[in-house]
Design a protein around this motif. Structure first.
Motif, PDB file in Angstrom:
ATOM      1  N   ALA A 159       0.926  -1.312   0.054  1.00 62.19           N
ATOM      2  CA  ALA A 159       0.149  -0.091   0.144  1.00 62.19           C
ATOM      3  C   ALA A 159       0.821   1.160  -0.066  1.00 62.19           C
ATOM      4  O   ALA A 159       0.413   2.312  -0.477  1.00 62.19           O
ATOM      5  N   TRP A 160       2.314   1.044   0.434  1.00 62.18           N
ATOM      6  CA  TRP A 160       2.946   2.318   0.509  1.00 62.18           C
ATOM      7  C   TRP A 160       4.334   1.745   0.600  1.00 62.18           C
ATOM      8  O   TRP A 160       4.783   0.666   0.643  1.00 62.18           O
ATOM      9  N   CYS A 161       5.336   2.620   0.168  1.00 57.84           N
ATOM     10  CA  CYS A 161       6.770   2.389   0.543  1.00 57.84           C
ATOM     11  C   CYS A 161       7.627   3.496   1.193  1.00 57.84           C
ATOM     12  O   CYS A 161       7.322   4.763   0.578  1.00 57.84           O
ATOM     13  N   LEU A 162       8.241   3.301   2.049  1.00 55.45           N
ATOM     14  CA  LEU A 162       8.904   4.463   2.726  1.00 55.45           C
ATOM     15  C   LEU A 162      10.386   4.072   2.556  1.00 55.45           C
ATOM     16  O   LEU A 162      11.117   2.792   2.459  1.00 55.45           O
ATOM     17  N   ALA A 163      11.088   5.029   1.854  1.00 56.49           N
ATOM     18  CA  ALA A 163      12.577   4.854   1.373  1.00 56.49           C
ATOM     19  C   ALA A 163      13.685   5.893   2.138  1.00 56.49           C
ATOM     20  O   ALA A 163      13.277   7.030   2.059  1.00 56.49           O
ATOM     21  N   SER A 185      -0.743   6.374  -1.067  1.00 56.69           N
ATOM     22  CA  SER A 185      -2.061   7.192  -1.497  1.00 56.69           C
ATOM     23  C   SER A 185      -2.312   8.585  -1.286  1.00 56.69           C
ATOM     24  O   SER A 185      -1.681   9.065  -0.076  1.00 56.69           O
ATOM     25  N   ASN A 186      -3.120   9.291  -1.854  1.00 52.15           N
ATOM     26  CA  ASN A 186      -3.422  10.510  -1.586  1.00 52.15           C
ATOM     27  C   ASN A 186      -4.084  10.606  -0.029  1.00 52.15           C
ATOM     28  O   ASN A 186      -3.780  11.439   0.837  1.00 52.15           O
ATOM     29  N   THR A 187      -4.889   9.727   0.196  1.00 49.31           N
ATOM     30  CA  THR A 187      -5.616   9.557   1.700  1.00 49.31           C
ATOM     31  C   THR A 187      -4.362   9.619   2.752  1.00 49.31           C
ATOM     32  O   THR A 187      -4.388  10.251   3.675  1.00 49.31           O
TER      33      THR A 187
END
Length: 206
Positions: free
Chosen positions: A148-152, A166-168
């Motif tokens: 759902a997301w990725c932190l780098a 996501s925008n949310t």
């Protein structure tokens, strides 16, 4: 604090590995894979806490992960990539799956989103398995099992890390961390290091 455990294999990282091999690997490792609705940059200042919510204090990455945990259907199953080259003194190189990202091989661990801020402490733990709370290095990649997301947080980054989501989720991060997070276009140029230009009085800026 729960300790991360080695991933069963490197398959969960294939979506990022394949993208690095097919395109601009340095950009992917700095921003995560392309294709998310929004990309943000969030300041990281080592141990300096930042406000989150009504008076609470949390490290910027921990604060971001608290928000992002609510924007995945798999908060209890996530993955962390930790660059193999850190090699802190307390522990030998771990025996875990290694993802061969170009010029940045990473050990792959799994656990709840809530443990990811402390990935480095768990990976480079003391010989008895106790996490080393003195290590403040960030995990280099974090993502949930549902992607759902990725932190780098690229190996050479000093002042910011990236989040694709996501925008949310982006709006929730902006609300929780006002003034600390800002939206960017994917892969846009951004400073890597703190300004160390000597100030007029002889002190370097930090």
């Amino acid at each position: 604090m729960s300790v991360l455990r080695p991933a069963a294999d490197t398959t969960p990282a294939d979506w990022i590995l394949d993208t690095t091999l097919a395109g601009d690997a340095p950009t992917v490792l700095r921003y995560g894979p392309p294709g998310f609705d929004a990309y943000l940059r969030l300041t990281v200042n080592g141990n300096v806490p930042t406000a989150m919510g009504p008076g609470a204090k949390a490290h910027p990455m921990e604060a971001a992960l608290q928000v992002l945990a609510a924007h995945t259907v798999t908060p209890d199953v996530a993955y962390a990539g930790v660059w193999h080259g850190y090699g802190f003194d307390n522990s030998p190189a771990p025996s875990v799956p290694v993802v061969p990202f170009p010029n940045a091989w990473m050990y792959l661990y799994t656990g709840p989103v809530s443990t990811m801020r402390y990935a480095q402490q768990s990976v480079w733990s003391f010989p008895d398995g106790t996490p080393d709370a003195g290590i403040d290095a960030e995990p280099d990649l974090v993502w949930p099992a549902d992607y759902a997301w990725c932190l780098a947080c690229e190996v050479d980054e000093e002042i910011e890390f990236s989040i694709g989501c996501s925008n949310t989720a982006a709006a929730a991060l902006e609300e929780a961390l006002p003034g600390r997070v800002h939206r960017v276009t994917y892969g846009q140029d951004a400073p890597w290091e703190r300004d160390r230009t000597p100030a007029p009085d002889g002190d370097s800026t930090t």
